[in-house]
Design a protein around this motif. Structure first.
Motif, PDB file in Angstrom:
ATOM      1  N   TRP A   7       0.847  -1.198   0.000  1.00 42.43           N
ATOM      2  CA  TRP A   7       0.000   0.000   0.000  1.00 42.43           C
ATOM      3  C   TRP A   7       0.884   1.250   0.000  1.00 42.43           C
ATOM      4  N   THR A   8       1.951   1.242   0.770  1.00 41.10           N
ATOM      5  CA  THR A   8       2.885   2.368   0.795  1.00 41.10           C
ATOM      6  C   THR A   8       3.521   2.569  -0.571  1.00 41.10           C
ATOM      7  N   TRP A   9       3.928   1.463  -1.214  1.00 41.48           N
ATOM      8  CA  TRP A   9       4.511   1.571  -2.554  1.00 41.48           C
ATOM      9  C   TRP A   9       3.529   2.242  -3.507  1.00 41.48           C
ATOM     10  N   GLN A  60       1.054   4.361  -2.642  1.00 40.64           N
ATOM     11  CA  GLN A  60       0.937   5.762  -2.221  1.00 40.64           C
ATOM     12  C   GLN A  60       2.095   6.590  -2.774  1.00 40.64           C
ATOM     13  N   LEU A  61       3.280   5.993  -2.817  1.00 41.26           N
ATOM     14  CA  LEU A  61       4.473   6.690  -3.285  1.00 41.26           C
ATOM     15  C   LEU A  61       4.645   6.624  -4.803  1.00 41.26           C
ATOM     16  N   GLY A  62       3.685   6.020  -5.481  1.00 42.50           N
ATOM     17  CA  GLY A  62       3.720   5.979  -6.931  1.00 42.50           C
ATOM     18  C   GLY A  62       4.647   4.935  -7.514  1.00 42.50           C
ATOM     19  N   ARG A  63       5.020   3.929  -6.723  1.00 42.60           N
ATOM     20  CA  ARG A  63       5.890   2.872  -7.240  1.00 42.60           C
ATOM     21  C   ARG A  63       5.095   1.857  -8.060  1.00 42.60           C
ATOM     22  N   HIS A  64       3.791   1.838  -7.910  1.00 41.58           N
ATOM     23  CA  HIS A  64       2.903   1.051  -8.761  1.00 41.58           C
ATOM     24  C   HIS A  64       1.514   1.669  -8.682  1.00 41.58           C
ATOM     25  N   ASP A  65       0.647   1.286  -9.606  1.00 44.30           N
ATOM     26  CA  ASP A  65      -0.725   1.799  -9.592  1.00 44.30           C
ATOM     27  C   ASP A  65      -1.732   0.656  -9.543  1.00 44.30           C
ATOM     28  N   LYS A  66      -1.334  -0.424  -8.883  1.00 41.24           N
ATOM     29  CA  LYS A  66      -2.179  -1.609  -8.782  1.00 41.24           C
ATOM     30  C   LYS A  66      -3.088  -1.493  -7.562  1.00 41.24           C
ATOM     31  N   PRO A  67      -4.327  -1.983  -7.650  1.00 43.94           N
ATOM     32  CA  PRO A  67      -5.263  -1.864  -6.528  1.00 43.94           C
ATOM     33  C   PRO A  67      -4.899  -2.768  -5.351  1.00 43.94           C
ATOM     34  N   VAL A  68      -5.256  -2.281  -4.162  1.00 47.05           N
ATOM     35  CA  VAL A  68      -5.011  -2.999  -2.914  1.00 47.05           C
ATOM     36  C   VAL A  68      -6.331  -3.091  -2.169  1.00 47.05           C
ATOM     37  N   GLY A  69      -6.654  -4.279  -1.650  1.00 45.00           N
ATOM     38  CA  GLY A  69      -7.924  -4.448  -0.955  1.00 45.00           C
ATOM     39  C   GLY A  69      -7.823  -5.303   0.290  1.00 45.00           C
ATOM     40  N   LEU A  70      -8.833  -5.170   1.120  1.00 47.75           N
ATOM     41  CA  LEU A  70      -8.975  -5.971   2.337  1.00 47.75           C
ATOM     42  C   LEU A  70     -10.230  -6.812   2.226  1.00 47.75           C
ATOM     43  N   LEU A  71     -10.110  -8.112   2.437  1.00 48.14           N
ATOM     44  CA  LEU A  71     -11.279  -8.977   2.556  1.00 48.14           C
ATOM     45  C   LEU A  71     -11.596  -9.053   4.042  1.00 48.14           C
ATOM     46  N   ASN A  72     -12.585  -8.280   4.445  1.00 49.91           N
ATOM     47  CA  ASN A  72     -12.884  -8.055   5.865  1.00 49.91           C
ATOM     48  C   ASN A  72     -13.812  -9.141   6.411  1.00 49.91           C
ATOM     49  N   VAL A  73     -13.277 -10.324   6.567  1.00 44.58           N
ATOM     50  CA  VAL A  73     -14.041 -11.500   6.994  1.00 44.58           C
ATOM     51  C   VAL A  73     -14.504 -11.324   8.444  1.00 44.58           C
ATOM     52  N   GLY A  74     -15.819 -11.353   8.635  1.00 51.18           N
ATOM     53  CA  GLY A  74     -16.377 -11.275   9.984  1.00 51.18           C
ATOM     54  C   GLY A  74     -15.965 -10.040  10.756  1.00 51.18           C
ATOM     55  N   HIS A  84      -5.413   8.792  -0.103  1.00 47.17           N
ATOM     56  CA  HIS A  84      -4.620   7.577   0.065  1.00 47.17           C
ATOM     57  C   HIS A  84      -5.329   6.578   0.975  1.00 47.17           C
ATOM     58  N   ARG A  85      -6.042   7.083   1.970  1.00 44.39           N
ATOM     59  CA  ARG A  85      -6.864   6.197   2.800  1.00 44.39           C
ATOM     60  C   ARG A  85      -7.924   5.517   1.938  1.00 44.39           C
ATOM     61  N   ASP A  86      -8.487   6.276   1.015  1.00 42.53           N
ATOM     62  CA  ASP A  86      -9.556   5.758   0.159  1.00 42.53           C
ATOM     63  C   ASP A  86      -9.060   4.775  -0.890  1.00 42.53           C
ATOM     64  N   MET A  87      -7.734   4.674  -1.076  1.00 45.97           N
ATOM     65  CA  MET A  87      -7.180   3.722  -2.036  1.00 45.97           C
ATOM     66  C   MET A  87      -7.469   2.279  -1.645  1.00 45.97           C
ATOM     67  N   LEU A  88      -7.644   2.044  -0.357  1.00 45.60           N
ATOM     68  CA  LEU A  88      -7.823   0.683   0.142  1.00 45.60           C
ATOM     69  C   LEU A  88      -9.270   0.246  -0.049  1.00 45.60           C
ATOM     70  N   PRO A 139      -5.265   7.177  -7.321  1.00 39.15           N
ATOM     71  CA  PRO A 139      -5.326   8.621  -7.047  1.00 39.15           C
ATOM     72  C   PRO A 139      -4.013   9.367  -7.257  1.00 39.15           C
ATOM     73  N   GLY A 140      -2.937   8.678  -7.526  1.00 38.04           N
ATOM     74  CA  GLY A 140      -1.662   9.364  -7.720  1.00 38.04           C
ATOM     75  C   GLY A 140      -0.788   9.326  -6.488  1.00 38.04           C
ATOM     76  N   ALA A 141       0.470   9.562  -6.712  1.00 36.61           N
ATOM     77  CA  ALA A 141       1.457   9.470  -5.637  1.00 36.61           C
ATOM     78  C   ALA A 141       1.349  10.635  -4.673  1.00 36.61           C
ATOM     79  N   VAL A 142       1.929  10.418  -3.496  1.00 32.35           N
ATOM     80  CA  VAL A 142       2.003  11.469  -2.488  1.00 32.35           C
ATOM     81  C   VAL A 142       2.791  12.646  -3.070  1.00 32.35           C
ATOM     82  N   ALA A 143       2.375  13.856  -2.734  1.00 34.06           N
ATOM     83  CA  ALA A 143       3.072  15.037  -3.238  1.00 34.06           C
ATOM     84  C   ALA A 143       4.520  15.055  -2.768  1.00 34.06           C
TER      85      ALA A 143
END
Length: 193
Positions: free
Chosen positions: A118-120, A122-136, A159-163, A182-186
């Motif tokens: 997720w940090t990578w 945020q810093l623009g090292r990739h633009d691939k989606p990150v998710g949480l499977l919030n089981v229970g 960046h919070r909303d990226m997840l 959303p793009g990398a951190v400024a």
């Protein structure tokens, strides 16, 4: 997305719902014709998600460091098993081979993998989606803390909303596939350095 990395526990957890969610995740990934990329173990949720993907006719790539290959017992059914020397190599290969990342319930290692990828992003090292499977509701306390981080100004809301978050694997994968990065951190100004 042609491949998706799943971070999850080498333990099954205390409740049956975690194993059921891992089975559903593996089957969903296979059902969408995507490759599962994961940590290579046959134990815990890792083994369950790999077995479910394989049982549904899916392709699986496991990546495991040599020192864990015996401890986590590298999954014998996974034909594309890559043995690496270090955890850093493992995580880099998982990142390189994946078009998206899902964290399921797990322990310290799962959290470390989630936050690093997720940090990578945020810093623009990739633009691939990150998710949480919030089981229970497993991640509810973490999500509340992430909201606190944003409210206190330590994480930008974009960046919070990226997840992406859902308790249903199909909903989560769809949300990730439709996500705009959303793009990398400024860049830091001299005054901030």
């Amino acid at each position: 997305m042609k491949s998706i990395c799943v971070y999850c526990g080498a333990s099954r957890g205390a409740a049956d719902q975690y194993g059921a969610a891992a089975r559903a995740a593996g089957a969903a990934i296979a059902g969408r014709g995507m490759r599962l990329v994961y940590g290579g173990g046959r134990v815990g949720l890792m083994g369950i998600v790999a077995d479910a993907c394989l049982d549904a006719g899916g392709a699986v790539t496991g990546i495991i460091p040599d020192f864990l290959a015996v401890r986590e017992v590298a999954h014998q059914r996974v034909q594309d098993m890559r043995i690496v020397e270090t955890m850093h190599e493992r995580k880099q290969q998982m990142a390189d081979l994946s078009d998206g990342f899902i964290a399921m319930p797990g322990g310290i290692g799962t959290m470390e993998e989630l936050f690093e990828i997720w940090t990578w992003s945020q810093l623009g090292r990739h633009d691939k989606p990150v998710g949480l499977l919030n089981v229970g509701g497993y991640f509810d306390p973490l999500l509340a803390f992430l909201d606190r981080m944003a409210a206190e100004g330590f994480v930008e809301q974009r960046h919070r909303d990226m997840l992406a978050v859902s308790d249903e694997i199909e909903v989560l994968i769809t949300a990730m596939a439709e996500q705009d990065h959303p793009g990398a951190v400024a860049a830091l100004t001299r005054a901030q350095v």
